[in-house]
Design a protein around this motif. Structure first.
Motif, PDB file in Angstrom:
ATOM      1  N   ASP A  29      46.962 -24.531 -22.578  1.00  0.00           N
ATOM      2  CA  ASP A  29      46.005 -23.398 -22.078  1.00  0.00           C
ATOM      3  C   ASP A  29      44.748 -23.369 -22.833  1.00  0.00           C
ATOM      4  O   ASP A  29      43.747 -22.779 -22.360  1.00  0.00           O
ATOM      5  CB  ASP A  29      46.924 -22.096 -22.463  1.00  0.00           C
ATOM      6  N   LEU A  30      44.867 -23.456 -24.231  1.00  0.00           N
ATOM      7  CA  LEU A  30      43.657 -23.698 -25.043  1.00  0.00           C
ATOM      8  C   LEU A  30      42.638 -24.567 -24.802  1.00  0.00           C
ATOM      9  O   LEU A  30      41.346 -24.319 -24.642  1.00  0.00           O
ATOM     10  CB  LEU A  30      43.841 -23.642 -26.497  1.00  0.00           C
ATOM     11  N   LEU A  31      43.125 -25.966 -24.847  1.00  0.00           N
ATOM     12  CA  LEU A  31      42.168 -27.056 -24.704  1.00  0.00           C
ATOM     13  C   LEU A  31      41.770 -27.746 -23.460  1.00  0.00           C
ATOM     14  O   LEU A  31      41.114 -28.822 -23.249  1.00  0.00           O
ATOM     15  CB  LEU A  31      42.619 -28.046 -25.920  1.00  0.00           C
ATOM     16  N   SER A  32      42.768 -27.510 -22.450  1.00  0.00           N
ATOM     17  CA  SER A  32      42.706 -28.329 -21.369  1.00  0.00           C
ATOM     18  C   SER A  32      42.217 -27.381 -20.190  1.00  0.00           C
ATOM     19  O   SER A  32      42.459 -26.233 -20.107  1.00  0.00           O
ATOM     20  CB  SER A  32      44.270 -28.734 -20.844  1.00  0.00           C
ATOM     21  N   ASP A  33      41.167 -27.929 -19.146  1.00  0.00           N
ATOM     22  CA  ASP A  33      40.730 -27.302 -18.201  1.00  0.00           C
ATOM     23  C   ASP A  33      41.790 -26.466 -17.089  1.00  0.00           C
ATOM     24  O   ASP A  33      41.673 -25.622 -16.664  1.00  0.00           O
ATOM     25  CB  ASP A  33      39.901 -28.322 -17.435  1.00  0.00           C
ATOM     26  N   SER A  34      42.658 -27.510 -17.127  1.00  0.00           N
ATOM     27  CA  SER A  34      43.763 -26.951 -16.231  1.00  0.00           C
ATOM     28  C   SER A  34      44.884 -26.245 -16.539  1.00  0.00           C
ATOM     29  O   SER A  34      45.418 -25.528 -16.023  1.00  0.00           O
ATOM     30  CB  SER A  34      44.418 -28.144 -15.071  1.00  0.00           C
ATOM     31  N   GLY A  35      45.150 -26.440 -17.844  1.00  0.00           N
ATOM     32  CA  GLY A  35      46.215 -25.885 -18.579  1.00  0.00           C
ATOM     33  C   GLY A  35      47.626 -26.353 -18.144  1.00  0.00           C
ATOM     34  O   GLY A  35      48.661 -25.871 -18.440  1.00  0.00           O
ATOM     35  N   GLN A  36      47.764 -27.585 -17.246  1.00  0.00           N
ATOM     36  CA  GLN A  36      48.763 -27.965 -16.740  1.00  0.00           C
ATOM     37  C   GLN A  36      49.596 -28.905 -18.018  1.00  0.00           C
ATOM     38  O   GLN A  36      48.688 -29.441 -18.835  1.00  0.00           O
ATOM     39  CB  GLN A  36      48.481 -29.053 -15.550  1.00  0.00           C
ATOM     40  N   LEU A  37      50.787 -28.914 -18.096  1.00  0.00           N
ATOM     41  CA  LEU A  37      51.448 -29.832 -18.934  1.00  0.00           C
ATOM     42  C   LEU A  37      51.580 -31.171 -18.739  1.00  0.00           C
ATOM     43  O   LEU A  37      52.610 -31.442 -17.816  1.00  0.00           O
ATOM     44  CB  LEU A  37      52.612 -29.026 -19.337  1.00  0.00           C
ATOM     45  N   THR A  38      50.581 -31.905 -19.052  1.00  0.00           N
ATOM     46  CA  THR A  38      50.627 -33.164 -18.510  1.00  0.00           C
ATOM     47  C   THR A  38      50.460 -34.068 -19.911  1.00  0.00           C
ATOM     48  O   THR A  38      49.809 -33.602 -20.736  1.00  0.00           O
ATOM     49  CB  THR A  38      49.376 -33.549 -17.603  1.00  0.00           C
ATOM     50  N   PHE A  39      51.046 -35.269 -19.757  1.00  0.00           N
ATOM     51  CA  PHE A  39      50.839 -36.523 -20.788  1.00  0.00           C
ATOM     52  C   PHE A  39      49.503 -37.002 -20.793  1.00  0.00           C
ATOM     53  O   PHE A  39      49.028 -37.225 -21.864  1.00  0.00           O
ATOM     54  CB  PHE A  39      51.737 -37.281 -20.705  1.00  0.00           C
ATOM     55  N   ASP A  40      48.801 -37.142 -19.590  1.00  0.00           N
ATOM     56  CA  ASP A  40      47.372 -37.644 -19.566  1.00  0.00           C
ATOM     57  C   ASP A  40      46.272 -36.632 -19.728  1.00  0.00           C
ATOM     58  O   ASP A  40      46.321 -35.636 -19.208  1.00  0.00           O
ATOM     59  CB  ASP A  40      47.296 -38.182 -17.941  1.00  0.00           C
ATOM     60  N   VAL A  41      45.546 -36.796 -20.746  1.00  0.00           N
ATOM     61  CA  VAL A  41      44.495 -35.942 -21.411  1.00  0.00           C
ATOM     62  C   VAL A  41      43.215 -36.731 -21.042  1.00  0.00           C
ATOM     63  O   VAL A  41      43.240 -37.976 -21.677  1.00  0.00           O
ATOM     64  CB  VAL A  41      44.786 -35.022 -22.610  1.00  0.00           C
ATOM     65  N   ASP A  42      42.177 -36.044 -21.197  1.00  0.00           N
ATOM     66  CA  ASP A  42      40.867 -36.656 -21.497  1.00  0.00           C
ATOM     67  C   ASP A  42      40.370 -36.285 -22.679  1.00  0.00           C
ATOM     68  O   ASP A  42      40.152 -35.083 -22.858  1.00  0.00           O
ATOM     69  CB  ASP A  42      39.880 -36.010 -20.388  1.00  0.00           C
ATOM     70  N   ILE A 150      54.345 -48.278 -24.160  1.00  0.00           N
ATOM     71  CA  ILE A 150      55.228 -47.362 -23.992  1.00  0.00           C
ATOM     72  C   ILE A 150      54.487 -46.205 -23.698  1.00  0.00           C
ATOM     73  O   ILE A 150      54.866 -45.194 -23.146  1.00  0.00           O
ATOM     74  CB  ILE A 150      55.762 -47.050 -25.693  1.00  0.00           C
ATOM     75  N   SER A 151      53.171 -46.142 -24.034  1.00  0.00           N
ATOM     76  CA  SER A 151      52.241 -44.861 -23.641  1.00  0.00           C
ATOM     77  C   SER A 151      52.128 -44.869 -22.348  1.00  0.00           C
ATOM     78  O   SER A 151      52.225 -43.879 -21.671  1.00  0.00           O
ATOM     79  CB  SER A 151      50.713 -44.995 -24.378  1.00  0.00           C
ATOM     80  N   GLY A 152      51.921 -46.110 -21.567  1.00  0.00           N
ATOM     81  CA  GLY A 152      51.938 -45.894 -20.094  1.00  0.00           C
ATOM     82  C   GLY A 152      53.089 -45.694 -19.513  1.00  0.00           C
ATOM     83  O   GLY A 152      53.098 -44.739 -18.479  1.00  0.00           O
ATOM     84  N   ALA A 153      54.322 -45.898 -19.977  1.00  0.00           N
ATOM     85  CA  ALA A 153      55.547 -45.683 -19.627  1.00  0.00           C
ATOM     86  C   ALA A 153      55.773 -43.980 -19.793  1.00  0.00           C
ATOM     87  O   ALA A 153      56.383 -43.364 -18.872  1.00  0.00           O
ATOM     88  CB  ALA A 153      56.657 -46.415 -20.200  1.00  0.00           C
ATOM     89  N   LEU A 154      55.446 -43.580 -20.815  1.00  0.00           N
ATOM     90  CA  LEU A 154      55.471 -42.088 -20.915  1.00  0.00           C
ATOM     91  C   LEU A 154      54.703 -41.327 -20.123  1.00  0.00           C
ATOM     92  O   LEU A 154      55.072 -40.203 -19.460  1.00  0.00           O
ATOM     93  CB  LEU A 154      54.904 -41.704 -22.068  1.00  0.00           C
ATOM     94  N   SER A 155      53.549 -41.779 -19.633  1.00  0.00           N
ATOM     95  CA  SER A 155      52.748 -41.109 -18.554  1.00  0.00           C
ATOM     96  C   SER A 155      53.738 -41.095 -17.332  1.00  0.00           C
ATOM     97  O   SER A 155      53.616 -40.183 -16.573  1.00  0.00           O
ATOM     98  CB  SER A 155      51.274 -41.708 -18.334  1.00  0.00           C
ATOM     99  N   ARG A 156      54.006 -42.241 -17.023  1.00  0.00           N
ATOM    100  CA  ARG A 156      54.728 -42.109 -15.638  1.00  0.00           C
ATOM    101  C   ARG A 156      56.135 -41.429 -15.695  1.00  0.00           C
ATOM    102  O   ARG A 156      56.348 -40.520 -14.810  1.00  0.00           O
ATOM    103  CB  ARG A 156      55.114 -43.628 -15.353  1.00  0.00           C
ATOM    104  N   ALA A 157      56.778 -41.309 -16.922  1.00  0.00           N
ATOM    105  CA  ALA A 157      57.988 -40.432 -16.849  1.00  0.00           C
ATOM    106  C   ALA A 157      57.763 -39.087 -16.898  1.00  0.00           C
ATOM    107  O   ALA A 157      58.475 -38.366 -16.199  1.00  0.00           O
ATOM    108  CB  ALA A 157      58.822 -40.951 -18.196  1.00  0.00           C
ATOM    109  N   PHE A 158      56.741 -38.639 -17.740  1.00  0.00           N
ATOM    110  CA  PHE A 158      56.317 -37.147 -17.738  1.00  0.00           C
ATOM    111  C   PHE A 158      55.913 -36.784 -16.300  1.00  0.00           C
ATOM    112  O   PHE A 158      56.113 -35.690 -15.672  1.00  0.00           O
ATOM    113  CB  PHE A 158      55.159 -36.877 -18.702  1.00  0.00           C
TER     114      PHE A 158
END
Length: 200
Positions: A29-42, A150-158
């Protein structure tokens, strides 16, 4: 007008008072533009948001304010620091996401996957047997490649809502990061130094 839970300052021009951390507010909510709970962040946007908020609530700016405002500034500053440190780090981000979904994973959780246990044991043994910087550099490179996978797999899993798989992968990543730390702290032992000097 109600202040948004993630706002660090009252957005009313007549107010502009520092706010307490909103109940139920997440780091997203604080740092993401969308506030969505996602593993992928800019991470670039993440840092810009962090710097903007941190400048707004820096405790030094509230030295002449009342005690309650100084205390709120310190709380907000700490909260913002924690949010940035967590979301910029893939392992901390994954653990935080799991926690938000009601899934906890501890630092000292035991390995139950036999394949992961074997991988960890073999890596530690290889590090202990290493005698040259070149060998350690090779171990580091291979471990970093595993972490990337593993990071790529985490992105897909989430993204797919597979929390069980995400938890498993986070556990794996946790141990790979420990191997990274062991590699970082590696130093050649005395016998290895003798060998490199050509001692008999």
């Amino acid at each position: 007008r109600q202040v948004e839970s993630a706002a660090v300052l009252c957005d009313n021009d007549r107010c502009r008072a520092i706010q307490p951390v909103g109940e139920g507010t997440t780091y997203y909510d604080l740092l993401s533009d969308s506030g969505q709970l996602t593993f992928d962040v800019d991470t670039g946007k993440l840092r810009r948001q962090f710097l903007k908020h941190q400048q707004t609530v820096h405790p030094d700016s509230f030295l002449q304010k009342e005690d309650i405002e100084r205390a709120l500034a310190e709380t907000q500053s700490s909260w913002i620091n924690n949010a940035y440190a967590t979301l910029k780090d893939p392992l901390l981000r994954a653990r935080y996401l799991l926690k938000l979904h009601g899934e906890e994973i501890g630092e000292k959780d035991q390995i139950t996957d036999p394949e992961l246990l074997m991988e960890v044991m073999e890596s530690r043994e290889e590090i202990e047997m290493a005698r040259t910087e070149e060998h350690i550099a090779d171990i580091r490179k291979r471990n970093e490649h595993k972490i990337s996978g593993i990071s790529g797999a985490l992105s897909r899993a989430f993204a797919g809502g597979d929390l069980s798989r995400a938890k498993e992968l986070t556990h794996h990543l946790q141990y790979l990061r420990r191997i990274s730390q062991t590699v970082h702290n590696w130093e050649p032992d005395s016998s290895a130094r003798e060998d490199t000097r050509g001692g008999n």
